[in-house]
Design a protein around this motif. Structure first.
Motif, short mmCIF file in Angstrom:
data_model
loop_
_atom_site.label_atom_id
_atom_site.label_comp_id
_atom_site.label_asym_id
_atom_site.label_seq_id
_atom_site.Cartn_x
_atom_site.Cartn_y
_atom_site.Cartn_z
N ILE A 7 0.85 -1.20 0.00
CA ILE A 7 0.00 0.00 0.00
C ILE A 7 0.88 1.25 0.00
O ILE A 7 1.70 1.42 0.90
CB ILE A 7 -0.89 0.04 1.27
N GLY A 8 0.69 2.12 -1.02
CA GLY A 8 1.46 3.37 -1.10
C GLY A 8 2.59 3.25 -2.09
O GLY A 8 3.66 2.72 -1.78
N GLY A 10 4.36 5.66 -3.95
CA GLY A 10 4.94 6.95 -4.31
C GLY A 10 6.38 6.82 -4.75
O GLY A 10 6.80 5.78 -5.28
N GLY A 13 7.60 3.76 -2.52
CA GLY A 13 6.83 2.52 -2.60
C GLY A 13 6.77 1.92 -4.00
O GLY A 13 6.81 0.69 -4.14
N LEU A 32 -3.99 5.52 -3.99
CA LEU A 32 -5.10 6.40 -4.38
C LEU A 32 -4.86 7.00 -5.76
O LEU A 32 -5.78 7.55 -6.36
CB LEU A 32 -5.26 7.53 -3.35
N MET A 64 3.80 1.98 2.71
CA MET A 64 4.81 3.03 2.52
C MET A 64 4.06 4.33 2.26
O MET A 64 3.93 4.78 1.13
CB MET A 64 5.72 2.64 1.33
N LEU A 65 3.54 4.92 3.36
CA LEU A 65 2.61 6.04 3.27
C LEU A 65 3.24 7.30 3.86
O LEU A 65 4.21 7.23 4.61
CB LEU A 65 1.34 5.68 4.04
N PRO A 66 2.67 8.49 3.53
CA PRO A 66 3.33 9.73 3.93
C PRO A 66 3.48 9.93 5.44
O PRO A 66 4.57 10.24 5.91
CB PRO A 66 2.44 10.82 3.31
N SER A 95 6.70 3.26 6.43
CA SER A 95 6.56 4.72 6.45
C SER A 95 7.36 5.29 7.62
O SER A 95 7.63 4.59 8.59
CB SER A 95 5.09 5.13 6.66
N THR A 96 7.72 6.58 7.52
CA THR A 96 8.31 7.24 8.69
C THR A 96 7.18 7.93 9.44
O THR A 96 6.59 8.89 8.94
CB THR A 96 9.37 8.28 8.26
N VAL A 125 15.34 7.56 -2.67
CA VAL A 125 14.71 7.01 -3.87
C VAL A 125 15.73 6.18 -4.66
O VAL A 125 15.39 5.13 -5.23
CB VAL A 125 14.13 8.15 -4.75
N LEU A 243 8.30 16.23 3.55
CA LEU A 243 8.54 15.00 4.34
C LEU A 243 9.69 15.20 5.33
O LEU A 243 9.65 14.71 6.45
CB LEU A 243 8.80 13.81 3.43
P1 NAD Z 1 5.09 10.01 -1.71
O1 NAD Z 1 4.28 11.18 -1.30
O2 NAD Z 1 5.89 10.03 -2.96
O3 NAD Z 1 4.13 8.69 -1.81
C1 NAD Z 1 3.11 8.40 -0.92
C2 NAD Z 1 2.07 7.55 -1.67
O4 NAD Z 1 1.06 7.13 -0.74
C3 NAD Z 1 1.38 8.30 -2.80
O5 NAD Z 1 1.46 7.55 -4.01
C4 NAD Z 1 -0.07 8.43 -2.30
O6 NAD Z 1 -1.03 8.41 -3.36
C5 NAD Z 1 -0.19 7.19 -1.43
N1 NAD Z 1 -1.27 7.25 -0.44
C6 NAD Z 1 -1.57 8.24 0.43
N2 NAD Z 1 -2.63 7.88 1.18
C7 NAD Z 1 -3.00 6.64 0.78
C8 NAD Z 1 -4.02 5.73 1.20
N3 NAD Z 1 -4.90 6.02 2.16
N4 NAD Z 1 -4.10 4.53 0.57
C9 NAD Z 1 -3.22 4.22 -0.43
N5 NAD Z 1 -2.23 5.04 -0.86
C10 NAD Z 1 -2.13 6.23 -0.25
O7 NAD Z 1 6.03 9.66 -0.45
P2 NAD Z 1 7.41 8.84 -0.46
O8 NAD Z 1 8.52 9.76 -0.79
O9 NAD Z 1 7.24 7.57 -1.23
O10 NAD Z 1 7.55 8.54 1.11
C11 NAD Z 1 6.75 7.56 1.78
C12 NAD Z 1 7.25 7.40 3.20
O11 NAD Z 1 8.64 7.03 3.17
C13 NAD Z 1 7.17 8.69 4.04
O12 NAD Z 1 6.78 8.36 5.35
C14 NAD Z 1 8.59 9.24 3.99
O13 NAD Z 1 8.89 10.04 5.13
C15 NAD Z 1 9.40 7.96 3.94
N6 NAD Z 1 10.72 8.07 3.29
C16 NAD Z 1 10.87 8.71 2.10
C17 NAD Z 1 12.15 8.80 1.51
C18 NAD Z 1 12.38 9.49 0.18
O14 NAD Z 1 13.56 9.70 -0.18
N7 NAD Z 1 11.34 9.85 -0.55
C19 NAD Z 1 13.25 8.22 2.15
C20 NAD Z 1 13.05 7.54 3.35
C21 NAD Z 1 11.78 7.47 3.92
#
Ligand code: NAD
Length: 298
Positions: A7-8, A10, A13, A32, A64-66, A95-96, A125, A243
């Motif tokens: 789930i998630g 982004g 994920g 979503l 892997m949600l926000p 997720s964090t 990423v 984030l």
């Molecule tokens: P992102 O915003 O790119 O992706 C989040 C995804 O979750 C989106 O595709 C969104 O549509 C989906 N989403 C939101 N609510 C939802 C729901 N109810 N059901 C299903 N999907 C849902 O975020 P990201 O960069 O992939 O980060 C995700 C997590 O990983 C965060 O907690 C972030 O702090 C952590 N993180 C990110 C990185 C990075 O470099 N991007 C590194 C380490 C940790």
């Protein structure tokens, strides 16, 4: 081969789910965003019509949600998966989020017979795409060992920091330090540039000197110094400023709870919050480089 619900999809994920497919697992995904689902389908994932479908016969459900409220809604909400998951499913939240929410999830899923570990990641990423993430887990030792079956398909290190929530504590300590390194590296590069130095040369010098750090090694914040990083792609496609500001807020909450003094973390929280308020929340966190641009005074 395991049956995995994911789930998630982004920035993180999406490639993580794709790597699970490459590792031979059967992956069913939910997000979503239609665009994210279409990409996952191309990568070989099955696409769930609705959230509950990822739970069906899953050995593992990975999220892997926000932020906290997204994770709580997915598992504990009225339509939450707590009512749908079978007892053999191990929930892995990557997720964090706050350690409190991770502990709450663990405690509230337990009466349903559902096991939970927090497993936030480090590596960005790039690490998600390359399958080289570090997973920082909190939870029972046996559950963390079981999780290795799937985590090894997405990363190269799996640490157990302690019981439920401990993974999240270790993760925010790491990100607080990362924010300080990124802001400091940006400031140093801008100072050199303002005095006519070539940022590539200065980066190389600092890489071989005592200022060496992860941002100089793999994530240089100055455009044009390094290929394939967000700074050379208009600060798109990495770890969002929003984030990082969220993680720094979690770190400050954690510091307040135990009375820790974290002046550098407090400074970078305010730096990242104001950068987000100036309209840069959806840029990569290395864009803080633009915030610390000094002007040469004549
Ligand atoms: P992102 O915003 O790119 O992706 C989040 C995804 O979750 C989106 O595709 C969104 O549509 C989906 N989403 C939101 N609510 C939802 C729901 N109810 N059901 C299903 N999907 C849902 O975020 P990201 O960069 O992939 O980060 C995700 C997590 O990983 C965060 O907690 C972030 O702090 C952590 N993180 C990110 C990185 C990075 O470099 N991007 C590194 C380490 C940790």
């Amino acid at each position: 081969m395991a049956k995995v619900g994911f789930i998630g999809l982004g920035n993180m994920g999406g490639p993580m789910a794709a790597n699970l497919v490459k590792a031979g697992h059967q992956v069913t995904v939910f997000d979503l965003s239609d665009a994210a689902l279409a990409q996952a389908r191309e990568a070989g994932c099955g696409v769930a019509e609705q959230l509950v479908d990822v739970a069906e016969n899953a050995d593992f459900v990975i999220s892997m949600l926000p932020a906290d409220h997204h994770v709580e809604a997915v598992y504990l909400g009225e339509q939450g998966l707590q009512h749908k998951l079978s007892k053999r499913t191990l929930v892995i939240d990557c997720s964090t989020i706050s350690a409190e929410t991770a502990r709450k999830l663990s405690a509230e899923l337990a009466p349903h017979g559902i096991r939970f570990i927090d497993a936030p990641v480090s590596g960005g990423v790039g690490g998600a795409k390359a399958g080289t993430l570090t997973f920082i887990c909190g939870g029972d030792e046996s559950a963390v060992d079981e999780a290795r079956n799937v985590l090894n398909g997405m990363g190269k290190n799996v640490f157990r920091a302690g019981d439920a929530g401990a993974g999240q504590v270790a993760k925010i300590c790491n990100n607080m330090l990362l924010s300080v390194l990124m802001a400091g590296t940006s400031e140093a590069l801008q100072l050199g540039i303002a005095h006519g130095l070539d940022p590539k040369v200065l980066s190389e010098i600092m890489l071989q000197s005592s200022g060496r750090n992860w941002t100089l090694e793999v994530y240089n914040p100055c455009p044009g110094v390094m290929d394939g990083v967000p700074s050379s792609n208009d600060y798109q496609g990495g770890f969002l400023v929003d984030l990082m500001a969220k993680d720094l807020g979690l770190a400050q909450q954690a510091a307040l709870r135990c009375g820790a003094s974290t002046p550098m973390g407090s400074l970078t929280l305010n730096l990242y919050r104001s950068w987000a308020q100036l309209g840069h929340g959806r840029e990569d966190f290395s864009s803080i480089f633009k915030y610390v641009t000094p002007q040469m005074k004549k």
